[in-house]
Design an enzyme around this catalytic site. Structure first.
Site, PDB file in Angstrom:
ATOM      1  N   VAL A  94       0.814  -1.220   0.000  1.00  0.00           N
ATOM      2  CA  VAL A  94       0.000   0.000   0.000  1.00  0.00           C
ATOM      3  C   VAL A  94       0.850   1.274   0.000  1.00  0.00           C
ATOM      4  CG1 VAL A  94      -1.743   1.296   1.341  1.00  0.00           C
ATOM      5  CG2 VAL A  94      -1.839  -1.192   1.246  1.00  0.00           C
ATOM      6  N   GLY A  97       3.411   3.396  -4.710  1.00  0.00           N
ATOM      7  CA  GLY A  97       3.495   3.652  -6.147  1.00  0.00           C
ATOM      8  C   GLY A  97       3.151   2.481  -7.039  1.00  0.00           C
ATOM      9  N   SER A 100      -2.066   0.664  -5.673  1.00  0.00           N
ATOM     10  CA  SER A 100      -3.037  -0.017  -4.808  1.00  0.00           C
ATOM     11  C   SER A 100      -4.348   0.759  -4.686  1.00  0.00           C
ATOM     12  CB  SER A 100      -2.444  -0.286  -3.426  1.00  0.00           C
ATOM     13  OG  SER A 100      -2.200   0.918  -2.747  1.00  0.00           O
ATOM     14  N   SER A 101      -4.291   2.101  -4.653  1.00  0.00           N
ATOM     15  CA  SER A 101      -5.543   2.849  -4.468  1.00  0.00           C
ATOM     16  C   SER A 101      -6.452   2.690  -5.691  1.00  0.00           C
ATOM     17  CB  SER A 101      -5.273   4.330  -4.163  1.00  0.00           C
ATOM     18  OG  SER A 101      -4.725   4.993  -5.271  1.00  0.00           O
ATOM     19  N   ALA A 102      -5.873   2.757  -6.882  1.00  0.00           N
ATOM     20  CA  ALA A 102      -6.696   2.583  -8.087  1.00  0.00           C
ATOM     21  C   ALA A 102      -7.224   1.156  -8.159  1.00  0.00           C
ATOM     22  CB  ALA A 102      -5.879   2.899  -9.334  1.00  0.00           C
ATOM     23  N   ALA A 103      -6.378   0.201  -7.782  1.00  0.00           N
ATOM     24  CA  ALA A 103      -6.778  -1.212  -7.882  1.00  0.00           C
ATOM     25  C   ALA A 103      -7.963  -1.517  -6.966  1.00  0.00           C
ATOM     26  CB  ALA A 103      -5.594  -2.114  -7.559  1.00  0.00           C
ATOM     27  N   ASP A 144      -3.355   5.096 -13.562  1.00  0.00           N
ATOM     28  CA  ASP A 144      -3.453   3.996 -12.586  1.00  0.00           C
ATOM     29  C   ASP A 144      -4.788   3.259 -12.690  1.00  0.00           C
ATOM     30  OD1 ASP A 144      -1.026   4.967 -11.789  1.00  0.00           O
ATOM     31  OD2 ASP A 144      -1.501   5.066  -9.660  1.00  0.00           O
TER      32      ASP A 144
HETATM   33  C1  MEV Z   1       0.977   7.575 -11.126  1.00  0.00           C
HETATM   34  O1  MEV Z   1       1.153   6.314 -10.543  1.00  0.00           O
HETATM   35  C2  MEV Z   1       2.052   8.488 -10.786  1.00  0.00           C
HETATM   36  C3  MEV Z   1       1.988   9.906 -11.323  1.00  0.00           C
HETATM   37  O2  MEV Z   1       2.343   9.914 -12.691  1.00  0.00           O
HETATM   38  C4  MEV Z   1       0.669  10.592 -11.086  1.00  0.00           C
HETATM   39  C5  MEV Z   1      -0.414  10.325 -12.122  1.00  0.00           C
HETATM   40  O3  MEV Z   1      -0.117   9.925 -13.261  1.00  0.00           O
HETATM   41  O4  MEV Z   1      -1.575  10.537 -11.773  1.00  0.00           O
HETATM   42  C6  MEV Z   1       3.054  10.660 -10.552  1.00  0.00           C
END
Ligand code: MEV
Length: 311
Positions: A94, A97, A100-103, A144
Site C-alpha cells: 500500500v 506507487g 493499490s488505491s486505483a486497484a 493507474d
Molecule cells: C501515477 O502512478 C504516478 C503519477 O504519474 C501521477 C499520475 O499519473 O496521476 C506521478
C-alpha cells in the site's frame, strides 16, 4: 469477483499528468473484491490482514478512507443505501506507487457491477474508478485506474481537453523479468504532483526542456519495446530516471536502489510511480540477474519483488 491490477510505469511517470504519453504494465499483484448478500444495516467489510467485520458506514478512523471511496463509487453507480458484505484481499503493497488505491476502486467497482448486474463495460468501470482516484490524488492522470481496469501492457495518453484518454494495447514477444525495489516509505502522490507543478511554474524554461526530453524517451521506448531491444530500454529507463531526479521526486534510498541494481548487472533502473519514497524497478531479463538484484536489495534491507512486465 472483481479484480484490480497493480502496476509499474515503465516510462513517463509525472510527465503523463501533462499529456505526455506513458507506458505502463500490470504486474502479478492485485486486489480482489467479493460481495455477498447481507441483511444487516450498511456495508459489512473484511479487508484481509487489515480488519474484519467492520461496518463501513459507521464512523471509524481506520476505515474512513474506504468509506469515502465507497460513497464515491455508490454515487457514481446509483447504488446509494445498498447493503452488502464486502470482502477484500490484496497482494499490492500500500502507498508505494504500485497502484493499490486505483486497484481497490476498480476491484470494488467491477464487483458492484457484477453483483448488482449493472451491465457496465470496462470503460465505465475505469471512469468510475477515476472519480475515486481524484479523491486520493487531486489531479491524477488516470493511468493507474486505466491499467488497474484493463491490465496488460498499455500506452496511455491523457486527454488534456477532458475527453477520452488514448489507450493503446502494446504487444511484446515475451514477458520481461524485472525486480521492484521497495523503500517501504510512503510517498504522498498528491503532494508530489503538486510540488512538481509548483517547480514547473517557477522554472518554465528548464522544465520545458525536461518535458520535451521525457516525451522523446517515451517514443524511443515504445519502439525499443516493439523491437525487443532490451538494452536500449534499459538505457532509456536510466535517462528517464535522471529526469525524475531533476524534477525532484527521487530520494536517497531510491537512488541507492537504482545504484545497487545497476552494479548487479540490471540493464536499467528507474523510479516508478510518484517517488518521494515508494518503489523503483530494475530491468533484469535474465533469471540469474533477476535473482542477483533481488538478493542485493534484500541484503541492503529493502524488499525486492521479482515479477514480470508485459504478461
Ligand atoms: C501515477 O502512478 C504516478 C503519477 O504519474 C501521477 C499520475 O499519473 O496521476 C506521478
Amino acid at each position: 469477483m472483481g479484480v484490480g491490477h497493480g502496476k509499474i510505469i515503465i516510462m513517463g511517470d509525472h510527465f503523463v499528468v501533462y499529456g505526455i504519453p506513458a507506458i505502463v504494465s500490470s504486474i502479478d499483484r492485485k486486489i480482489i473484491a467479493k460481495i455477498e448478500q447481507w441483511n444487516g444495516k450498511g456495508i459489512l467489510c473484511d479487508y484481509k490482514g487489515f480488519w474484519k467485520g467492520k461496518n463501513l458506514m459507521q464512523d471509524d478512523k481506520e476505515t474512513e478512507w474506504l468509506r469515502n471511496v465507497m460513497n464515491i463509487l455508490l454515487n457514481e453507480l446509483n447504488l446509494q443505501g445498498k447493503k452488502f458484505y464486502l470482502k477484500l484481499q490484496s497482494s499490492i503493497p500500500v502507498g508505494v506507487g504500485l497502484g493499490s488505491s486505483a486497484a481497490i476502486s476498480v476491484a470494488i467497482a467491477k464487483e458492484l457491477n457484477e453483483f448488482f448486474e449493472l451491465g457496465l463495460n470496462e470503460e465505465r468501470i475505469c471512469e468510475v474508478a477515476y472519480k475515486a482516484e481524484e479523491f486520493f490524488h487531486g489531479t491524477p492522470s488516470g493511468i493507474d485506474n486505466t491499467i488497474a481496469t484493463y491490465g496488460g501492457l498499455l500506452k496511455f495518453e491523457k486527454n488534456l481537453a477532458g475527453g477520452k484518454n488514448r489507450i493503446e494495447r502494446m504487444k511484446i514477444e515475451k514477458p520481461i523479468r524485472i525486480v521492484i525495489g521497495n523503500t517501504e516509505k510512503k510517498g504522498n502522490t498528491k503532494e508530489l504532483v503538486e510540488a512538481v507543478r509548483e517547480r514547473k511554474e517557477a522554472n518554465p524554461k528548464e522544465y520545458k526542456e525536461i518535458f520535451a526530453k521525457a516525451k522523446k524517451l517515451v517514443g524511443e521506448a515504445e519502439k525499443a519495446l516493439k523491437e525487443g531491444d532490451l538494452r536500449k530500454i534499459g538505457e532509456l529507463m536510466n535517462e528517464n530516471n535522471a529526469l525524475l531526479c531533476k524534477i525532484g521526486v527521487s530520494t536517497a534510498e531510491l537512488e541507492e536502489l537504482c545504484k545497487i541494481a545497476l552494479e548487479n548487472k540490471a540493464l536499467g533502473a528507474k523510479i516508478t510511480g510518484a517517488g518521494g519514497g515508494g518503489c523503483m524497478f530494475a530491468l533484469t531479463p535474465e533469471e540469474k540477474v533477476q535473482e542477483r538484484v533481488a538478493e542485493a536489495f534484500e541484503k541492503n534491507d529493502y524488499e525486492g519483488i521479482k515479477t514480470k512486465i508485459g504478461v
